[in-house]
Design an enzyme around this catalytic site. Sequence first.
Site, PDB file in Angstrom:
ATOM      1  N   GLU A  24       0.286  -3.826   6.241  1.00 19.92           N
ATOM      2  CA  GLU A  24       0.395  -2.423   6.634  1.00 19.92           C
ATOM      3  C   GLU A  24       1.727  -1.819   6.203  1.00 19.92           C
ATOM      4  O   GLU A  24       1.795  -0.654   5.859  1.00 19.92           O
ATOM      5  CB  GLU A  24       0.239  -2.272   8.150  1.00 19.92           C
ATOM      6  CG  GLU A  24      -1.140  -2.601   8.670  1.00 19.92           C
ATOM      7  CD  GLU A  24      -2.201  -1.572   8.306  1.00 19.92           C
ATOM      8  OE1 GLU A  24      -1.854  -0.457   7.846  1.00 19.92           O
ATOM      9  OE2 GLU A  24      -3.381  -1.901   8.459  1.00 19.92           O
ATOM     10  N   ASP A  33      -1.752   9.261   5.513  1.00 17.91           N
ATOM     11  CA  ASP A  33      -2.209   8.126   4.717  1.00 17.91           C
ATOM     12  C   ASP A  33      -3.036   8.592   3.518  1.00 17.91           C
ATOM     13  O   ASP A  33      -3.156   9.791   3.272  1.00 17.91           O
ATOM     14  CB  ASP A  33      -2.960   7.111   5.592  1.00 17.91           C
ATOM     15  CG  ASP A  33      -4.328   7.578   6.041  1.00 17.91           C
ATOM     16  OD1 ASP A  33      -4.799   8.661   5.624  1.00 17.91           O
ATOM     17  OD2 ASP A  33      -4.963   6.838   6.827  1.00 17.91           O
TER      18      ASP A  33
END
Length: 156
Positions: A24, A33
């Site tokens: 991550e 994102d």
Amino acid sequence: MKTTKTRLVGASAVLLVSFVGAWEGLRTEAYKDIVGVPTICYGETKGVKVEDLATKAECDAMLNTSLKEHEAGMRQCLSPPDQIPIKTYLAMVSLSYNIGTGAFCKSTARRRLNSGDWVGACEAATWFNRAGGRKVKGLVNRRQAEYRMCMQGARE
């Protein structure tokens, strides 16, 4: 007070936190994102606003809490979850954390786990390699790493 069973203790918890954290990445300032969802820390999206900030300690705590929440959600659709080899189980928690427990519980990977087909479940988990409708190299790489971990368990 209801307690939820967890397999994320000791070395298993440390392994999963470091595995997921590495994939991550840590960002202490919220950002959008790849598909435009506000995200912070190690991929947290729940309740995040683009102006949010967090410390590394807050992010670490968030990741620990979130992994246990995703594990709990995953366990609800597995039968029986404690028979799954630990490395296969950890790979599936990582997948669930990344795609959400709803998607995990509807997946072929979950159906194969429930039938005892560990190898087939590991394979099916690799299919989650798209974001915004297109194949993403980072997700392909992550799914391959999860597959390798998953298969270590499947071969036990």
